[in-house]
Design a protein around this motif. Sequence first.
Motif, PDB file in Angstrom:
ATOM      1  N   THR A 169      42.492  10.267  34.432  1.00  0.00           N
ATOM      2  CA  THR A 169      41.382   9.545  35.108  1.00  0.00           C
ATOM      3  C   THR A 169      41.459   8.318  36.066  1.00  0.00           C
ATOM      4  O   THR A 169      41.255   8.379  37.175  1.00  0.00           O
ATOM      5  CB  THR A 169      40.184   9.089  33.907  1.00  0.00           C
ATOM      6  N   LYS A 170      42.399   7.470  35.490  1.00  0.00           N
ATOM      7  CA  LYS A 170      42.887   6.192  36.056  1.00  0.00           C
ATOM      8  C   LYS A 170      43.727   6.581  37.424  1.00  0.00           C
ATOM      9  O   LYS A 170      43.361   6.089  38.517  1.00  0.00           O
ATOM     10  CB  LYS A 170      43.511   5.403  35.288  1.00  0.00           C
ATOM     11  N   SER A 171      44.722   7.611  37.295  1.00  0.00           N
ATOM     12  CA  SER A 171      45.720   7.764  38.186  1.00  0.00           C
ATOM     13  C   SER A 171      44.777   8.441  39.308  1.00  0.00           C
ATOM     14  O   SER A 171      45.344   8.041  40.479  1.00  0.00           O
ATOM     15  CB  SER A 171      46.691   8.829  37.713  1.00  0.00           C
ATOM     16  N   VAL A 172      44.014   9.507  39.000  1.00  0.00           N
ATOM     17  CA  VAL A 172      43.386   9.907  40.278  1.00  0.00           C
ATOM     18  C   VAL A 172      42.202   9.276  40.997  1.00  0.00           C
ATOM     19  O   VAL A 172      42.325   9.218  42.035  1.00  0.00           O
ATOM     20  CB  VAL A 172      42.766  11.375  39.842  1.00  0.00           C
ATOM     21  N   ALA A 173      41.574   8.475  40.148  1.00  0.00           N
ATOM     22  CA  ALA A 173      40.684   7.426  40.528  1.00  0.00           C
ATOM     23  C   ALA A 173      41.503   6.614  41.856  1.00  0.00           C
ATOM     24  O   ALA A 173      40.856   6.432  42.869  1.00  0.00           O
ATOM     25  CB  ALA A 173      40.281   6.401  39.596  1.00  0.00           C
ATOM     26  N   ILE A 174      42.806   5.992  41.386  1.00  0.00           N
ATOM     27  CA  ILE A 174      43.248   5.165  42.589  1.00  0.00           C
ATOM     28  C   ILE A 174      43.761   6.090  43.692  1.00  0.00           C
ATOM     29  O   ILE A 174      43.619   5.692  44.674  1.00  0.00           O
ATOM     30  CB  ILE A 174      44.735   4.654  41.743  1.00  0.00           C
ATOM     31  N   GLU A 175      44.286   7.354  43.444  1.00  0.00           N
ATOM     32  CA  GLU A 175      45.111   8.140  44.580  1.00  0.00           C
ATOM     33  C   GLU A 175      43.756   8.346  45.623  1.00  0.00           C
ATOM     34  O   GLU A 175      43.913   8.635  46.807  1.00  0.00           O
ATOM     35  CB  GLU A 175      45.306   9.891  43.991  1.00  0.00           C
ATOM     36  N   TYR A 176      42.740   8.884  45.172  1.00  0.00           N
ATOM     37  CA  TYR A 176      41.360   9.229  45.941  1.00  0.00           C
ATOM     38  C   TYR A 176      40.301   8.395  46.191  1.00  0.00           C
ATOM     39  O   TYR A 176      39.279   8.712  46.699  1.00  0.00           O
ATOM     40  CB  TYR A 176      40.714  10.545  45.387  1.00  0.00           C
ATOM     41  N   ALA A 177      40.498   6.944  45.783  1.00  0.00           N
ATOM     42  CA  ALA A 177      39.598   6.107  46.145  1.00  0.00           C
ATOM     43  C   ALA A 177      38.945   5.761  47.712  1.00  0.00           C
ATOM     44  O   ALA A 177      37.860   5.669  48.199  1.00  0.00           O
ATOM     45  CB  ALA A 177      39.925   4.517  45.626  1.00  0.00           C
ATOM     46  N   ARG A 178      40.120   5.974  48.581  1.00  0.00           N
ATOM     47  CA  ARG A 178      39.745   6.058  50.003  1.00  0.00           C
ATOM     48  C   ARG A 178      39.160   7.287  50.455  1.00  0.00           C
ATOM     49  O   ARG A 178      38.707   7.230  51.537  1.00  0.00           O
ATOM     50  CB  ARG A 178      41.226   5.711  50.668  1.00  0.00           C
ATOM     51  N   SER A 179      39.377   8.117  49.668  1.00  0.00           N
ATOM     52  CA  SER A 179      38.519   9.639  49.961  1.00  0.00           C
ATOM     53  C   SER A 179      37.116   9.503  49.630  1.00  0.00           C
ATOM     54  O   SER A 179      36.365  10.404  49.528  1.00  0.00           O
ATOM     55  CB  SER A 179      39.293  10.753  49.208  1.00  0.00           C
ATOM     56  N   ASN A 180      36.417   8.273  49.056  1.00  0.00           N
ATOM     57  CA  ASN A 180      34.972   8.296  48.483  1.00  0.00           C
ATOM     58  C   ASN A 180      34.805   9.184  47.208  1.00  0.00           C
ATOM     59  O   ASN A 180      33.836   9.612  46.902  1.00  0.00           O
ATOM     60  CB  ASN A 180      34.028   8.670  49.754  1.00  0.00           C
ATOM     61  N   ILE A 181      36.014   9.190  46.553  1.00  0.00           N
ATOM     62  CA  ILE A 181      35.879  10.002  45.307  1.00  0.00           C
ATOM     63  C   ILE A 181      35.980   9.184  44.206  1.00  0.00           C
ATOM     64  O   ILE A 181      37.085   8.367  44.168  1.00  0.00           O
ATOM     65  CB  ILE A 181      37.127  11.203  45.258  1.00  0.00           C
ATOM     66  N   ARG A 182      35.082   8.918  43.293  1.00  0.00           N
ATOM     67  CA  ARG A 182      35.238   8.095  41.971  1.00  0.00           C
ATOM     68  C   ARG A 182      35.481   8.732  41.045  1.00  0.00           C
ATOM     69  O   ARG A 182      35.057  10.116  40.747  1.00  0.00           O
ATOM     70  CB  ARG A 182      33.717   7.236  41.723  1.00  0.00           C
ATOM     71  N   VAL A 183      36.298   8.610  40.316  1.00  0.00           N
ATOM     72  CA  VAL A 183      36.608   9.150  38.776  1.00  0.00           C
ATOM     73  C   VAL A 183      36.536   8.182  37.682  1.00  0.00           C
ATOM     74  O   VAL A 183      37.171   7.156  37.756  1.00  0.00           O
ATOM     75  CB  VAL A 183      38.238   9.529  38.875  1.00  0.00           C
ATOM     76  N   ASN A 184      35.857   8.519  36.659  1.00  0.00           N
ATOM     77  CA  ASN A 184      35.662   7.553  35.442  1.00  0.00           C
ATOM     78  C   ASN A 184      35.543   8.411  34.218  1.00  0.00           C
ATOM     79  O   ASN A 184      35.576   9.656  34.447  1.00  0.00           O
ATOM     80  CB  ASN A 184      34.183   6.685  35.438  1.00  0.00           C
ATOM     81  N   ALA A 185      35.736   7.575  33.145  1.00  0.00           N
ATOM     82  CA  ALA A 185      35.668   8.675  31.748  1.00  0.00           C
ATOM     83  C   ALA A 185      34.637   7.856  31.070  1.00  0.00           C
ATOM     84  O   ALA A 185      34.184   6.781  31.031  1.00  0.00           O
ATOM     85  CB  ALA A 185      37.129   8.434  31.125  1.00  0.00           C
ATOM     86  N   VAL A 186      34.222   8.693  29.809  1.00  0.00           N
ATOM     87  CA  VAL A 186      33.337   8.357  29.067  1.00  0.00           C
ATOM     88  C   VAL A 186      33.835   8.379  27.609  1.00  0.00           C
ATOM     89  O   VAL A 186      34.624   9.482  27.363  1.00  0.00           O
ATOM     90  CB  VAL A 186      32.095   9.143  28.952  1.00  0.00           C
ATOM     91  N   CYS A 187      33.996   7.354  26.765  1.00  0.00           N
ATOM     92  CA  CYS A 187      34.706   7.307  25.516  1.00  0.00           C
ATOM     93  C   CYS A 187      33.661   7.452  24.240  1.00  0.00           C
ATOM     94  O   CYS A 187      33.816   6.123  23.804  1.00  0.00           O
ATOM     95  CB  CYS A 187      35.890   6.337  25.637  1.00  0.00           C
ATOM     96  N   PRO A 188      33.150   8.240  23.995  1.00  0.00           N
ATOM     97  CA  PRO A 188      32.163   8.040  22.461  1.00  0.00           C
ATOM     98  C   PRO A 188      33.253   8.053  21.255  1.00  0.00           C
ATOM     99  O   PRO A 188      34.255   8.618  21.302  1.00  0.00           O
ATOM    100  CB  PRO A 188      31.459   9.321  22.653  1.00  0.00           C
ATOM    101  N   SER A 189      32.501   7.535  20.315  1.00  0.00           N
ATOM    102  CA  SER A 189      33.116   7.485  18.841  1.00  0.00           C
ATOM    103  C   SER A 189      32.354   8.723  18.225  1.00  0.00           C
ATOM    104  O   SER A 189      31.989   9.763  18.845  1.00  0.00           O
ATOM    105  CB  SER A 189      33.008   6.362  18.050  1.00  0.00           C
TER     106      SER A 189
END
Length: 254
Positions: A169-189
């Motif tokens: 999630t973090k790596s792809v978010a950085i790679e494609y931020a300039r392409s207007n693509i956001r990437v996030n994760a949800v972490c439930p218990s």
Amino acid sequence: MSAAKVEGKHIVVTGGASGIGAKTTEVLAARGAKVFFGDRNTEAGNALQEKLTASGYTVEFYPLDVTQSDSVSAFYQAAISKFGQIHVALNNAGVDHTPARMLDVPDEDFHRNIAINLTGVWYCMKQSVKHMVEVGGGHIINLASVAGVSGAPTISAYCASKHGVIGLTKSVAIEYARSNIRVNAVCPSFVKTPMVENVLANFDQKQQNTLISANPMKRLGEVEEIAYAIAWLCSDESSFMTGHSMVLDGGMTA
């Protein structure tokens, strides 16, 4: 405060036939999104589609096995053909394993967790990113886990797969931020889902109570609570968030 707005958005959901995926599909559709969801459980998927379309919502089910790249590709092509541009992709499909110390976990359980929880997300993200680059942007949301942000004894294979999801999630978010693509994760218990019920079934009542009260709220999460958080991420209200892991754990990691 009004509910997060997702009306008119085209959203794909994997693992959408049960648990968090099913409730999220329902919440998004009820708020006006067009939802294309996939799952290996075709019976449950078809039943959910029938239920939601009867309520007047725009949803469609498509059989999907996230461990197979060809299946993922077919799923995305079908979604694009049905609804056109995909605005949000929710990678929710996941699996657990029987709680045990590492030496007692069969290698097959490890490989199964990696195949579904991590490789499946990889396949789906490649399809999502390819499409979103072509259309000028979008948002990818990956279901990780609180087990992806800290150690989790007796579920080491699951923990490893979810740490991988957060790293991806973090790596792809950085790679494609300039392409207007956001990437996030949800972490439930621990949330009241069939998967968690299967985990709890391996413990006696005292052990179950210990797990349930592992957070300051002293309870399991509800699927609605996770679905509402995901709905907010699907909305434009989260537009400045990317590369983030949203933890929903009742204060467990506070």
